[in-house]
Design a protein around this motif. Structure first.
Motif, short mmCIF file in Angstrom:
data_model
loop_
_atom_site.label_atom_id
_atom_site.label_comp_id
_atom_site.label_asym_id
_atom_site.label_seq_id
_atom_site.Cartn_x
_atom_site.Cartn_y
_atom_site.Cartn_z
N ASP A 281 6.57 -3.04 8.32
CA ASP A 281 7.48 -3.48 7.26
C ASP A 281 8.36 -2.33 6.75
O ASP A 281 8.94 -2.43 5.66
N ARG A 282 8.48 -1.28 7.53
CA ARG A 282 9.22 -0.09 7.08
C ARG A 282 10.62 -0.39 6.51
O ARG A 282 10.98 0.17 5.48
N ASN B 266 0.84 -1.20 0.00
CA ASN B 266 0.00 0.00 0.00
C ASN B 266 0.87 1.25 0.00
O ASN B 266 0.71 2.16 0.82
N ALA C 285 15.41 -8.29 9.04
CA ALA C 285 15.46 -7.60 7.74
C ALA C 285 14.07 -7.19 7.25
O ALA C 285 13.93 -6.21 6.53
N THR C 286 13.06 -7.95 7.64
CA THR C 286 11.74 -7.73 7.06
C THR C 286 10.78 -6.93 7.95
O THR C 286 9.69 -6.58 7.51
N ALA D 287 15.39 -1.67 -8.36
CA ALA D 287 15.54 -2.29 -7.04
C ALA D 287 14.59 -3.46 -6.84
O ALA D 287 14.89 -4.40 -6.10
N VAL E 130 11.72 -2.81 4.79
CA VAL E 130 11.62 -3.31 3.41
C VAL E 130 11.25 -2.16 2.49
O VAL E 130 11.87 -1.95 1.44
N GLN E 131 10.26 -1.39 2.89
CA GLN E 131 9.85 -0.26 2.05
C GLN E 131 11.01 0.72 1.85
O GLN E 131 11.22 1.24 0.75
N GLU E 132 11.79 0.96 2.89
CA GLU E 132 12.91 1.90 2.76
C GLU E 132 13.95 1.36 1.78
O GLU E 132 14.48 2.10 0.96
N ARG E 133 14.22 0.08 1.85
CA ARG E 133 15.23 -0.49 0.95
C ARG E 133 14.77 -0.50 -0.50
O ARG E 133 15.58 -0.54 -1.41
N LEU E 134 13.46 -0.47 -0.70
CA LEU E 134 12.92 -0.47 -2.06
C LEU E 134 12.55 0.94 -2.52
O LEU E 134 11.90 1.12 -3.55
N ASP E 135 12.95 1.96 -1.75
CA ASP E 135 12.62 3.36 -2.06
C ASP E 135 11.12 3.60 -2.15
O ASP E 135 10.66 4.45 -2.92
N LEU E 136 10.33 2.85 -1.38
CA LEU E 136 8.88 3.00 -1.41
C LEU E 136 8.34 3.80 -0.23
O LEU E 136 7.25 4.35 -0.29
N ARG F 159 7.16 6.38 2.43
CA ARG F 159 6.90 7.82 2.53
C ARG F 159 6.19 8.11 3.84
O ARG F 159 5.49 7.25 4.38
N GLU F 160 6.34 9.33 4.31
CA GLU F 160 5.60 9.76 5.49
C GLU F 160 5.08 11.16 5.23
O GLU F 160 5.54 11.85 4.31
N THR G 48 3.56 5.13 4.99
CA THR G 48 3.09 4.03 4.15
C THR G 48 3.26 2.66 4.81
O THR G 48 2.85 1.66 4.22
N ARG H 274 17.77 -9.66 -1.03
CA ARG H 274 18.03 -8.67 0.02
C ARG H 274 17.34 -9.04 1.32
O ARG H 274 17.76 -8.60 2.40
N LEU H 275 16.28 -9.83 1.23
CA LEU H 275 15.57 -10.25 2.44
C LEU H 275 16.01 -11.64 2.89
O LEU H 275 15.38 -12.25 3.77
N GLN I 61 18.58 4.43 -6.18
CA GLN I 61 19.13 3.09 -6.41
C GLN I 61 19.06 2.65 -7.86
O GLN I 61 19.78 1.75 -8.27
#
Lengths: 347, 347, 347, 347
Positions: free
Chosen positions: B330-331, A172, B257-258, A257, B333-339, B341-342, B278, A336-337, A211
């Motif tokens: 899951d922050r 999401n 990691a996750t 990524a 994972v989202q950070e590593r995928l550049d996804l 946001r806040e 997110t 990566r995970l 990235q």
């Protein structure tokens, strides 16, 4: 040991009362939630271009690129109807753009790859630079970058779109915006990115801001030459033939990524050893013909066909002629995970 | 401009024929697939411990830890009945282990966290070392590590289980095995991991073999003291109060990691600024009481209650007393995928 | 085969003419330039505190901290007189600050460590925060940070200064500035850094701005406790006893990019296996007494003594009592450049 | 305020007694040890190829490559006679190999770069693979890899050798071995490394075993083309013209961990803005001619000339014709240690 009926009844009653509090007993579903090995709910599938192309061309008569925004036929996994997914994490579709058409500028957090299937001369524009696309080129439109497409050539052009839509949906974390104008302004001459980033050197003071790869078109001519030279440099891998991964020169990782992208050459007559891995993979046939057995299903394929291999399904590939296969999957995320696994031998 | 009926009919007919080839028109679903901003299909929810505890204790009369393998009541998002998910990527449940019981040894690729809600004296064993758990302790059982639990104390013990089950399921990358014996052999004295890895120093020649933290129990006594000292060191953050993330000392990243794990202190009377991000987040109340408005829903909470904030839902927290909240999401994972946001301000 | 004299003469003549162009023949010096193994031009050395302390105290009568800026007696390798080096890459000195004195604020690109040898109650201030120092504390003043020292206690205070002065000098990359005032303004309460960064958790949104550790005092009480617990957790290492490295919690690396810092405990009666490594190392004795054979030299040492082990010199340590040794070297730099080697057994 | 003579005498006496304990007063040398800005003890210098080449050829009559092991004339900084250094961290020399000669196989921890100045057809062999060298090629022999050179062509061949000898010497971390045979066995066809690693893709399962680049020849043809394309892609940088750094495709870093390597094009008539940086840099002129003012010294240069710019010396380059300059320095080490600085404008 036999379970007394009374206990069963007590449990059933308990489960019902639990449900009203939005709770459930783990022990009734533990085995499905934590399976001994992957049990994908999706299937192998193949889309023959001979069958698909007429529909693509018909879609050109039913809607314009402008009205459609993106005139794409989604390749939907037959086990997940209505999901718009080819695997649980990946979206794939075939996009048609006719001469003179424009697919208007927009941006989204979903990352997209384009792999050119038919035609040449259309362009993709990313962040103010255009690249002309040819069959076999691999083009990226990274997360949150403005991009549009146009076809200034005299022929229809078709490419494979690969996106991380289901992955981003699960988090999401998707955002999207439409551009103010249909075509973004061109601010850099074509070839700027390739000149700056694709030579094996990098601008002395450049620091990557994200990235994703600064190269947005990996031309087929160069990739094909690399495969050819690999065949001279050593023996084929038993499972993969000659297989390369596309690379971001700024960090050695994947250009995108969330999706790994690969190109492999299977020599004429090559029959692969059985192989399976946890990344469900979408294949696009670039050259040659052959067949693949995926689990219990066998598909014959030739140039421009597409097929999908589910997670942990054992695949065996045979090449009747020298064949070249492009593929993409979520492998970089799984690696990566610490989730990615493979089995050479497929057992 | 009005669409002629004939064209509509032609398209409908086209879509039907498409479906038989497992294809679908993107343009009919583009907006849902690539939304302008996150539109989660799950809801805020709260589980009051007063209501949950009787069910936990009743479960203890209906099944043994041994038979259940894990005697857990899943906290299931009310908008996703039957999914065993609290968010689309996360699983949460409350586990009960009674005096004298053992939850047998197994391992799986899913990573698990335990956050101790009630009781003390039970142990978790990971890779041959046991740790005694106390209220507020944060314990990890990393991916693919053997682990079992036992309660040698005289009181029932309850903890929050957090796992990445839905995430791993989407990747179809889950593997699991049961141990040969119920309780793994103890090969290291209790406190070994803490002595080696939790002092701010590390063994001189130690190299981490995996991404997960070598510390597997982050005791509450130390975390609480850190929060207390933070309140002396500066002002509260407008959105978070005093908020820390748990860290893997080997790399500065998340212990798992996750899943990111957090602990925050809200001063007595603190009312947070609106905030959204997110990563859908699960909260466990450790101390105090207060209330949270999440989107249009308001929950009053106190010690041992649990609630979930969906992705991109605006949350406002108010603390009636000084309160401490544990949370996970899951922050990382989202950070590593550049996804990730806040939005501070929540708009 | 004998070299004809004529050729020798021709070469000699050639070398002379070469010299006038600032060129030289590699073949005459290749073996020295690229030796089969390290041949350090510096020696083991030991500074007994009993002998050093009177000089330190005398220095207090000859110059003020203010006039000296830093009242330090450099520990100079006896094989490198006038170099101000204890090894070719490291500087070490003993600094005295008397009650009521201030060592004025300045900053430099050289990184500094302080290891407290005698006294307590003086402070080091870094970037607006003060920390009170006690014996055995390890304090850092990172590259280019403002720092000053003051002694508000009633006793003289002595600490070991370790800097990367020779390393930075070789790169000709040193910059320095004096502060506008002698003592920098205090902008954060004492303990702020420890509260924020030393608990095993980190502030949720904090991103490190540099490689150096955000913790600037690693107190001995905590390090000593960690060593004690290690002795309970397993056997001693044959070469090192129980040895830990200080860590930057933000990345798992060394607190200072250019210098590794270590603390080890040698049990009473412990005699180490011979060991050598390529990082010349400076030791400060914190507790106990014993002796070390370094190459052909043997030093007896006790609390507050200092000694240096050259690169690739074989060292054997014996502890008469339980002993604790602090040490520092350039190991992190050598490791990052793939240069570091060790030999357990010392051959 | 005047210092009483008695105090001066007391200090002098104190310093003498200190010396006998291998100690020295910091305050007498603080300013030299921690200077306000770099004060290099070495000088700009230039070696005109017209003057150097006769000596190279004469060396070919005085010693064989076999006897010399490496027949190299060291370019020694005129301010550091006898040091074999061109800067305090770098070694440079010009190597001659005559038709039919072999420079025997050896390996060392020092990393080496070769930049081809004159001739073509000789080879460098690294880890069982040979590469034929042409003018302008950049070839690496990474740390601890077996390498040898041979000239099967009919012309003498000259290249620039750049090594980190002084850097490794300061760490006392150098090891070296001679090969058992003069020429290592060839185990891979020429072009293997380029085929596998230089295409913008990488072998799918390849993991780098070390930091150094898997590519060991970066051919000039490709680098020159990249420079040419850059001139089409945008304006020149005021200080550098068009400047690229060589890159390791596995990680985006420098091909050699200890030395950065660069190639830049100065358009005809280009006059650079003043610039200085902390990495002393060695230049080799590949094409064109022009002049450089370095501090107070000005050198005219043309193809095949070499010159060195010390740390923090302000340099201004002017190109009479379109010119191409190769250069190398220790910049990657300084950057990793947070030591590197530059000043655009040169003040």
């Amino acid at each position: 040991m036999v379970q007394p009926a009374t206990l069963n009844n007590a449990r059933r009653d308990f489960y019902e009362r639990l449900g009203s509090l939005s709770m459930a007993p783990l022990w009734e579903s533990l085995h499905q939630l934590v399976p001994p090995q992957p049990m994908p709910k999706y299937r192998p599938a193949c889309w023959r271009y001979d069958a698909v192309r007429p529909f693509l061309m018909e879609s050109g008569t039913l809607i314009t690129a402008r009205e459609a925004v993106r005139r794409v036929l989604i390749l939907e996994n037959p086990a997940m109807p209505g999901s718009a997914c080819i695997t649980p994490t990946l979206y794939a579709g075939l996009q048609l753009i006719l001469p003179g058409e424009v697919a208007p500028s927009h941006r989204h957090t979903q990352s997209a790859l384009r792999f050119i299937v038919e035609g040449e001369g259309a362009y993709t524009a990313v962040d103010g630079e255009r690249t002309i696309m040819h069959e076999g080129d691999f083009v990226i439109t990274p997360t949150w970058t403005w991009h549009d497409h146009g076809n200034d050539s005299s022929r229809p052009m078709v490419w494979l779109d690969g996106l991380d839509i289901p992955l981003v949906a699960m988090f999401n974390a998707g955002f999207a915006e439409n551009g103010e104008s249909e075509e973004q302004a061109v601010t850099a001459p074509e070839g700027t990115s390739e000149a700056k980033y694709a030579s094996g050197l990098l601008p002395v003071d450049w620091k990557p801001a994200r990235q994703t790869s600064p190269i947005f078109n990996y031309p087929y001519a160069r990739t094909r030459e690399a495969l050819h030279r690999l065949t001279r440099a050593g023996p084929a891998d038993a499972c993969h033939g000659y297989k390369l991964r596309y690379v971001n020169p700024a960090n050695g990782g994947a250009p995108i990524a969330t999706m790994g992208t690969f190109m492999q050459l299977l020599p004429k007559g090559f029959a692969s050893a059985p192989y399976r891995c946890t990344d469900g993979t979408v294949f696009s046939v670039v050259e040659g013909h052959g067949e693949s057995r995926i689990g219990d299903t066998t598909f014959r394929w030739k140039k421009r066909d597409h097929f999908v291999v589910p997670s942990w399904a054992t695949a065996v590939h045979q090449a009747t002629d020298e064949s070249v296969l492009f593929s993409f999957s979520d492998r970089p995320v799984q690696e990566r995970l610490d989730l990615w696994r493979e089995n050479r031998g497929g057992r």
